[in-house]
Design an enzyme around this catalytic site. Structure first.
Site, PDB file in Angstrom:
ATOM      1  N   HIS A   1      20.620  47.323  14.459  1.00  0.00           N
ATOM      2  CA  HIS A   1      19.168  47.109  14.269  1.00  0.00           C
ATOM      3  C   HIS A   1      18.846  45.650  13.966  1.00  0.00           C
ATOM      4  O   HIS A   1      17.845  45.356  13.330  1.00  0.00           O
ATOM      5  CB  HIS A   1      18.619  47.991  13.143  1.00  0.00           C
TER       6      HIS A   1
ATOM      7  N   SER B   1      11.713  19.161  25.478  1.00  0.00           N
ATOM      8  CA  SER B   1      10.304  19.508  25.605  1.00  0.00           C
ATOM      9  C   SER B   1       9.540  18.242  25.909  1.00  0.00           C
ATOM     10  O   SER B   1       9.888  17.162  25.430  1.00  0.00           O
ATOM     11  CB  SER B   1       9.818  20.124  24.294  1.00  0.00           C
TER      12      SER B   1
ATOM     13  N   LYS C   1      13.082  19.099  20.324  1.00  0.00           N
ATOM     14  CA  LYS C   1      13.500  20.375  20.900  1.00  0.00           C
ATOM     15  C   LYS C   1      14.666  20.264  21.877  1.00  0.00           C
ATOM     16  O   LYS C   1      14.767  19.315  22.631  1.00  0.00           O
ATOM     17  CB  LYS C   1      12.324  21.029  21.655  1.00  0.00           C
TER      18      LYS C   1
ATOM     19  N   ASN D   1      16.046  23.291  24.363  1.00  0.00           N
ATOM     20  CA  ASN D   1      15.772  24.694  24.670  1.00  0.00           C
ATOM     21  C   ASN D   1      16.880  25.333  25.501  1.00  0.00           C
ATOM     22  O   ASN D   1      17.416  24.704  26.416  1.00  0.00           O
ATOM     23  CB  ASN D   1      14.441  24.801  25.422  1.00  0.00           C
TER      24      ASN D   1
ATOM     25  N   GLU E   1      17.776  31.744  29.028  1.00  0.00           N
ATOM     26  CA  GLU E   1      16.440  32.341  29.189  1.00  0.00           C
ATOM     27  C   GLU E   1      16.159  32.687  30.650  1.00  0.00           C
ATOM     28  O   GLU E   1      15.651  33.757  30.970  1.00  0.00           O
ATOM     29  CB  GLU E   1      15.360  31.376  28.681  1.00  0.00           C
TER      30      GLU E   1
END
Ligand code: ARG
Length: 482
Positions: free
Chosen positions: A163, A290, A296, A298, A303
């Site tokens: 969980h 970014s 940043k 990423n 993704e």
């Protein structure tokens, strides 16, 4: 001598009173995507021609002409000189028309006893077979990358979650090896789909078989469509052979499962890379910055892989839907099988390649070592596992061994966790006297049980996370790769 096929820019045959409209031509043509089947198309044609000659359906000189023409066409396609024509609809008609232009009547004899229906089904199977061979290799590479990283991280402990709540300590290597199991099954599935893909439709002709004395098994053998014992694998029903694309759907289903596994791993990498976890880093070449936030970095690659998984699932749904309403046998609908199939193969291959390198790094030929794979932050993992009372189950198991029934032990430990929470400390930091207040049987040896390492070592059964078990699994995988 005029070539019938060249006249397609006018009309199909004497039967047609007007040529196809430009729009319809564009709508029905497939050459700009199916030209990637050209090698399979030529191999299939050569195997068919050799059999026709052996069966005395065409002459030896026809066969020689066809071989010569195909050799030239191969060279033209490879060099980029081949002129693909929309007017000639698809890869099959383009190659056949050029062959006839080059060698005359022999080119026109090639299509004896076959149809584009069994031809295209054969081409797609041959093409997919070789792509699956590459995919199986790529799956092994990815497993090797994961095992390499696992080998260096057997003793590194991270929180195992259920969980997404801290559950029990696990070895990071154990966690990685879970993915090795998944990718091993994905490879097994590919091997299995390959077996059913590797069967010959050619000789089914348009739908009903042919009047010529073809030797289909000979063609199958020459195309390597044989089982493990070398027996020719031939589609046994002509209607089925030309029309079903279940092999392509099965492949896309196997690819979807594999992408699903990649996507789960991507999701974990994305979480682990966030500042809130900080468990791993991937090399900069797999990340982007970014345009507005200078701090940043990423995780674009994981993704995108997660996103591309949806695209492959879509192809599976598309292919299933493509087939569901088709009466036997061939229908032009089937031309729509190619783009989803091609895109599935491309997406899966690129994703597997990139993940192998992102996880395991790149081979440096100077050192013979792989470099630039994921970086593991063992301290961050350890700090995270300490936050969640991950050894509570171990305390319950300890009490059971001292004679408490498990349900009572579970309740006793809940009280201990409550006390630790109010002291703002880990279970292992509670003084012995406090622990003994929960149950008199608790002794000094409890602290070994409450330690992360003690917890890990205790799960020393087959498939468990104890380093001893994990090392056995690594050895098993290594042996499997050899
Ligand atoms: N381009 C067609 C396809 O991909 C080849 C088969 C055409 N057959 C036909 N009867 N029109 O399916």
């Amino acid at each position: 001598m005029t070539n019938q096929l060249d006249k397609k820019s006018q009309a199909w045959s004497a039967l047609f009173s007007e040529p196809m409209s430009e729009l319809v031509k564009r709508y029905t043509a497939s050459v700009f995507f199916d030209k990637r089947l050209w090698q399979a198309d030529i191999s299939g044609s050569l195997a068919h021609a050799e059999m026709l000659a052996a069966q005395k359906i065409i002459g030896a000189s026809d066969l020689a002409d066809i071989k010569r023409g195909m050799a030239q066409i191969t060279q033209e396609i490879e060099s980029g000189a081949f002129e693909w024509k929309l007017d000639l609809e698809d890869v099959h008609l383009n190659i056949e028309a050029r062959l006839t232009q080059l060698v005359g009547d022999a080119g026109k004899r090639l299509h004896t006893g076959r149809s584009r229906n069994d031809q295209v089904a054969t081409d797609v199977r041959l093409w997919l077979r070789s792509e699956m061979d590459l995919i199986i290799e790529l799956l092994v590479d990815l497993q090797k990358s994961l095992v390499d990283v696992a080998e260096h991280n057997v003793e590194v402990i991270l929180p195992g979650f259920t969980h997404l709540q801290v559950a029990q300590p696990v070895s990071f290597a154990h966690h990685l090896l879970a993915y090795v199991e998944m990718f091993a099954r994905d490879a097994e599935r590919m091997v299995d789909v390959r077996r059913r893909t590797n069967r010959l439709p050619l000789g089914s002709a348009a739908l009903a078989g042919t009047t010529y004395p073809l030797d289909r098994e000979r063609v199958a053998r020459s195309l390597g469509m044989v089982d493990a014992d070398g027996h020719a694998q031939v589609c046994q029903n002509s209607l089925d052979g030309v029309s079903d694309r279940d092999f392509a759907i099965e492949f896309t289903a196997a690819a979807s499962l594999c992408m699903m596994h990649i996507s789960r791993m991507s999701e974990e990498l994305i979480l682990w890379m966030s500042q809130n976890f900080g468990f791993v880093k991937i090399a900069d070449r797999f990340t982007t910055g970014s345009s507005i936030m200078p701090q940043k970095k990423n995780p674009d690659v994981p993704e995108l892989a997660r996103g591309k998984t949806g695209r492959v699932f879509g192809h599976l749904m598309g292919l299933l839907t493509l087939m569901k309403g088709q009466p036997l046998a061939y229908n032009k609908d089937n031309q729509e099988d190619k783009e989803p199939l091609f895109d599935t193969v491309d997406t899966l291959k690129d994703t597997l390649r990139i993940f192998s390198e992102m996880i395991g790094g790149q081979l440096n030929p100077a050192t013979g070592q792989k470099e630039g794979g994921i970086t593991v932050n063992a301290d961050a993992m350890q700090a995270a596992v300490k936050k969640g009372y991950a050894t509570a189950t171990d305390l319950a198991d300890y009490l059971v061994k001292k004679g408490q029934p498990f349900r009572d032990a579970h309740e006793t430990v809940a009280h201990a966790v409550k006390a630790a929470t109010s002291h703002n400390c880990d279970l292992s930091e509670l003084p012995l006297a406090v622990l003994q207040g929960f149950h008199a049987s608790i002794e000094k040896d409890v602290y070994e049980v409450l330690s992360l390492r003690g917890s890990l070592n205790a799960r020393n059964t087959l498939g468990g996370t104890a380093p001893a078990q994990v090392k056995l699994q690594i050895a098993r995988h290594r042996a499997r790769f050899n």
